[in-house]
Design an enzyme around this catalytic site. Structure first.
Site: not given
Ligand code: XBP
Ligand code: MG
Length: 265
Positions: A18, A129, A61-62, A91, A88, A65, A27, A20
């Site tokens: 993974d 993700t 998932g941004g 971002k 997004h 979110r 984060e 993040d």
């Protein structure tokens, strides 16, 4: 590079990481800051403090979110359809700038584990993700270009974690069965996804995930561990007794232990 392990029953052939919260602490001071800067640039009043962002991390998932948060404060659906992608994209650009400026670091001990695995000819992959546009540059900056043979990002997998599809896609692209691989994760959603992909899973918790339900994990540590700060074992149901760090030998024992049948956590 050592001799590739014999992909016999339950040998460790590959590790799927993974990103993040696992390979990098992205984060709190990365994604969260980028989201807030995007809100500000688009003239929105929203700001996610550390605590609120920790709550929102339950949604992977941004884009999902953002939609949940903005919809939750009454932004109508038609407006969300335009606003969320625009936010997004911006971002992601802002997060990439944080990465380029060196504000996102690898977790201590992560690079040493990659070295360990490569020395034993264990293949490396990523299943995240996160969005590919920042995942590949971040991995390149932190660990060197093309360090991972396979990278599955959130915008490529059919579903986001806790769905297992990112992990199953990575295994398919590797051509490795789940019995020959281990996952390294940080969160409840990641542990559920790895278990659903039938992957043995080691967890390195962080401040956001330390108190989450990690019941499906096969090993839980407070980090990868370094000589200066050895990893503390938080749960070790297979009695692997890692040597103060998460190393290749521990992951190999983890896969073998899983192959002998899953002990109750
Ligand atoms: C964590 C996520 C991602 C990141 C933000 O992914 O859920 O959504 O929080 O990245 P993982 P994006 O732990 O599986 O790596 O804004 O690109 O989604
Ligand atoms: Mg994670």
């Amino acid at each position: 590079m050592g001799e590739p392990p014999d992909p016999g029953a339950d040998a460790l052939v590959a590790v799927v990481f993974d990103v993040d919260g696992t390979l990098a602490d992205t984060e709190r001071d990365g994604h969260r800051v980028a989201f807030n800067r995007a809100f500000e640039e688009l003239g929105l009043p929203d700001r996610w403090d550390v605590e609120r962002y920790g709550e929102l991390l339950a949604i992977t998932g941004g884009r999902r979110r953002l939609r949940a948060h903005l919809g939750g404060r009454g932004v109508p659906e038609p407006e969300l359809d335009e606003l969320v992608p625009r936010l997004h994209v911006r971002k992601t650009e802002l997060f990439l700038r944080l990465v380029a400026d060196g504000h996102v670091d690898a977790r201590p001990g992560a690079a040493a584990l990659l070295d360990d695995l490569e020395a034993a000819a264990v293949r490396l992959a990523v299943a995240t993700t996160g969005t590919r546009d920042w995942v590949v540059p971040l991995l390149g900056r932190l660990f060197g270009p093309d360090r991972f043979e396979v990278v599955v990002a959130g915008d490529e997998a059919p579903e986001r974690k806790p769905d297992p599809s990112a992990f199953t896609m990575a295994l398919e692209r590797l051509g490795v069965p789940a019995s020959g691989a281990a996952a390294v994760e940080d969160s409840h959603n990641g542990v559920v996804a790895a278990a659903a992909a039938d992957l043995a899973c080691a967890v390195v918790v962080n401040d956001y995930t330390r108190h989450q339900d990690l019941a499906g994990a096969d090993l839980v540590l407070d980090g990868f561990g370094t000589p200066e700060a050895p990893a503390q074992v938080l749960r070790d149901p297979h009695h692997l007794d890692p040597p103060g760090r998460l190393d290749g030998a521990t992951l190999a024992r983890l896969v073998a232990a899983r192959g002998r049948g899953r002990l109750l956590p």
